[in-house]
Design a protein around this motif. Structure first.
Motif, PDB file in Angstrom:
ATOM      1  N   MET A   1       0.819  -1.239  -0.229  1.00  0.00           N
ATOM      2  CA  MET A   1       0.197   0.082  -0.116  1.00  0.00           C
ATOM      3  C   MET A   1       0.824   1.214   0.148  1.00  0.00           C
ATOM      4  SD  MET A   1      -2.434   1.564   2.983  1.00  0.00           S
ATOM      5  CE  MET A   1      -1.272   1.732   4.132  1.00  0.00           C
ATOM      6  N   ALA A   2       0.657   2.270  -1.142  1.00  0.00           N
ATOM      7  CA  ALA A   2       1.526   3.328  -1.138  1.00  0.00           C
ATOM      8  C   ALA A   2       0.411   4.508  -0.524  1.00  0.00           C
ATOM      9  CB  ALA A   2       1.924   3.530  -2.599  1.00  0.00           C
ATOM     10  N   VAL A   3       1.410   5.307   0.097  1.00  0.00           N
ATOM     11  CA  VAL A   3       0.423   6.740   0.584  1.00  0.00           C
ATOM     12  C   VAL A   3       1.277   8.037   0.154  1.00  0.00           C
ATOM     13  CG1 VAL A   3      -0.058   8.054   2.781  1.00  0.00           C
ATOM     14  CG2 VAL A   3      -0.308   5.430   2.615  1.00  0.00           C
ATOM     15  N   PHE A   4       0.609   8.741  -0.624  1.00  0.00           N
ATOM     16  CA  PHE A   4       1.371   9.916  -1.133  1.00  0.00           C
ATOM     17  C   PHE A   4       0.780  11.158   0.036  1.00  0.00           C
ATOM     18  CE2 PHE A   4       0.984  13.795  -3.726  1.00  0.00           C
ATOM     19  CZ  PHE A   4       2.190  13.955  -4.220  1.00  0.00           C
ATOM     20  N   ILE A   5       1.862  11.903   0.479  1.00  0.00           N
ATOM     21  CA  ILE A   5       1.819  13.075   1.092  1.00  0.00           C
ATOM     22  C   ILE A   5       2.482  14.371   0.490  1.00  0.00           C
ATOM     23  CG2 ILE A   5       2.350  13.896   3.493  1.00  0.00           C
ATOM     24  CD1 ILE A   5       2.440  11.043   4.700  1.00  0.00           C
ATOM     25  N   THR A   6       1.655  15.330   0.528  1.00  0.00           N
ATOM     26  CA  THR A   6       2.214  16.769  -0.078  1.00  0.00           C
ATOM     27  C   THR A   6       1.938  17.727   0.778  1.00  0.00           C
ATOM     28  OG1 THR A   6       2.468  17.701  -2.096  1.00  0.00           O
ATOM     29  CG2 THR A   6       0.230  16.944  -1.700  1.00  0.00           C
ATOM     30  N   GLY A   7       2.456  18.812   0.325  1.00  0.00           N
ATOM     31  CA  GLY A   7       2.208  20.165   1.397  1.00  0.00           C
ATOM     32  C   GLY A   7       3.113  21.191   0.657  1.00  0.00           C
ATOM     33  N   GLY A   8       3.011  22.282   1.419  1.00  0.00           N
ATOM     34  CA  GLY A   8       4.187  23.493   1.267  1.00  0.00           C
ATOM     35  C   GLY A   8       5.357  23.275   2.008  1.00  0.00           C
ATOM     36  N   ALA A   9       6.373  24.112   2.079  1.00  0.00           N
ATOM     37  CA  ALA A   9       7.535  24.255   2.666  1.00  0.00           C
ATOM     38  C   ALA A   9       6.995  24.395   4.311  1.00  0.00           C
ATOM     39  CB  ALA A   9       8.515  25.154   2.400  1.00  0.00           C
ATOM     40  N   ARG A  10       7.654  23.414   4.995  1.00  0.00           N
ATOM     41  CA  ARG A  10       7.417  23.530   6.606  1.00  0.00           C
ATOM     42  C   ARG A  10       6.035  23.533   6.734  1.00  0.00           C
ATOM     43  NH1 ARG A  10      11.257  22.004   7.314  1.00  0.00           N
ATOM     44  NH2 ARG A  10      13.304  23.204   7.707  1.00  0.00           N
ATOM     45  N   SER A  11       5.164  22.591   6.173  1.00  0.00           N
ATOM     46  CA  SER A  11       3.680  22.406   6.275  1.00  0.00           C
ATOM     47  C   SER A  11       3.310  21.376   7.435  1.00  0.00           C
ATOM     48  CB  SER A  11       3.007  22.049   5.180  1.00  0.00           C
ATOM     49  OG  SER A  11       3.553  20.892   4.699  1.00  0.00           O
ATOM     50  N   GLY A  12       4.428  20.555   7.758  1.00  0.00           N
ATOM     51  CA  GLY A  12       4.383  19.516   8.701  1.00  0.00           C
ATOM     52  C   GLY A  12       4.102  18.330   7.770  1.00  0.00           C
ATOM     53  N   LYS A  13       4.290  18.116   6.671  1.00  0.00           N
ATOM     54  CA  LYS A  13       4.187  16.879   6.134  1.00  0.00           C
ATOM     55  C   LYS A  13       5.239  15.694   6.455  1.00  0.00           C
ATOM     56  CE  LYS A  13       6.705  18.795   1.950  1.00  0.00           C
ATOM     57  NZ  LYS A  13       7.106  19.948   2.776  1.00  0.00           N
ATOM     58  N   SER A  14       6.499  15.975   6.699  1.00  0.00           N
ATOM     59  CA  SER A  14       7.421  14.895   7.103  1.00  0.00           C
ATOM     60  C   SER A  14       7.204  14.545   8.327  1.00  0.00           C
ATOM     61  CB  SER A  14       8.765  15.550   6.854  1.00  0.00           C
ATOM     62  OG  SER A  14       9.195  15.806   5.455  1.00  0.00           O
ATOM     63  N   SER A  15       6.728  15.391   9.273  1.00  0.00           N
ATOM     64  CA  SER A  15       6.519  14.974  10.783  1.00  0.00           C
ATOM     65  C   SER A  15       5.121  13.921  10.545  1.00  0.00           C
ATOM     66  CB  SER A  15       6.087  16.082  11.343  1.00  0.00           C
ATOM     67  OG  SER A  15       7.013  16.984  11.637  1.00  0.00           O
ATOM     68  N   PHE A  16       3.966  14.509   9.725  1.00  0.00           N
ATOM     69  CA  PHE A  16       2.848  13.604   9.570  1.00  0.00           C
ATOM     70  C   PHE A  16       3.303  12.316   8.877  1.00  0.00           C
ATOM     71  CE2 PHE A  16      -0.715  12.207   6.888  1.00  0.00           C
ATOM     72  CZ  PHE A  16      -1.493  11.920   7.579  1.00  0.00           C
ATOM     73  N   ALA A  17       4.348  12.281   8.021  1.00  0.00           N
ATOM     74  CA  ALA A  17       4.757  10.927   7.394  1.00  0.00           C
ATOM     75  C   ALA A  17       5.264  10.037   8.328  1.00  0.00           C
ATOM     76  CB  ALA A  17       5.684  11.416   6.230  1.00  0.00           C
ATOM     77  N   GLU A  18       6.209  10.738   9.079  1.00  0.00           N
ATOM     78  CA  GLU A  18       6.950   9.718  10.219  1.00  0.00           C
ATOM     79  C   GLU A  18       5.801   9.214  11.187  1.00  0.00           C
ATOM     80  OE1 GLU A  18      10.261  11.905  11.790  1.00  0.00           O
ATOM     81  OE2 GLU A  18      10.981  12.537   9.681  1.00  0.00           O
ATOM     82  N   GLN A  19       4.906  10.201  11.617  1.00  0.00           N
ATOM     83  CA  GLN A  19       3.974   9.601  12.667  1.00  0.00           C
ATOM     84  C   GLN A  19       3.156   8.449  11.944  1.00  0.00           C
ATOM     85  OE1 GLN A  19       1.800  12.940  14.086  1.00  0.00           O
ATOM     86  NE2 GLN A  19       3.494  14.038  14.432  1.00  0.00           N
TER      87      GLN A  19
END
Length: 196
Positions: A1-19
């Motif tokens: 299962m692949a999940v795509f996460i996007t957003g602007g700079a410093r939007s919190g996307k990497s933190s959300f991805a790690e969580q």
């Protein structure tokens, strides 16, 4: 299962991805595409590594600026052997697509070569994403909401990033937009033509 996460700079996307990764597996493989071109980037990379180490989650970091498709296939091969031995499978987190794209655009200088070579690399990446049998989280930047870049390479990057995001989101089971630290599941609320 692949999940795509996007957003602007410093939007919190990497933190959300790690969580998100921590909720779906007991360990993870982090494919980092950023290259430390200067001291400031080196500091950012170090901070990200420290944050992952301090998270309490078992991350294995692989720095891969170019050959992400090949690296994904290698990981799948290695983890398939682990699966056969009854071991827990990791989640794979790829962060991020737009840095990977930037690396390739800088590496390819001639415009004609750039378009054809980039197309080949994107096709390989899409194929490896589709064939990955393990949980895979892909982070990318949403770059099309800003001003039109004033220089040709910037416009090529913006256009290619937009197309790449569309292609990857289309083959992922879930897609999220993160703004101000708030994730919205896009496919869950997406318009469909059947609604007309």
């Amino acid at each position: 299962m692949a999940v795509f996460i996007t957003g602007g700079a410093r939007s919190g996307k990497s933190s959300f991805a790690e969580q998100y990764a921590m909720k779906v597996a007991t360990k993870g493989i982090y494919i980092a595409t950023c290259q430390p071109f200067d001291e400031e980037l080196e500091q950012r990379i170090s901070k990200h590594k420290l944050n992952r180490r301090d998270s309490g989650f078992q991350w294995t970091t692989i720095e891969e600026p170019y050959d992400v498709a090949e690296r994904l296939e290698q990981i799948v091969g290695e983890q398939s052997a682990s699966e056969a031995q009854g071991m827990d499978l990791p989640v794979i987190l790829l962060d991020c697509l737009t840095l990977w794209l930037t690396n390739w655009l800088i590496r390819l200088d001639d415009n004609e070569t750039k378009q054809s070579s980039l197309g080949i690399e994107i096709a390989k990446l899409l194929k490896s994403i589709q064939s990955c049998p393990f949980p895979l989280i892909i982070v990318s930047n949403e770059v099309g909401d800003g001003i039109v870049p004033a220089y040709p390479l910037g416009r090529i990057f913006r256009d290619e990033a937009g197309r790449l995001n569309q292609q990857v989101a289309a083959i992922c089971e879930r897609a999220f937009l993160v703004t101000a630290g708030i994730p919205i599941e896009l496919k869950a609320i997406a318009f469909s033509w059947e609604q007309l």
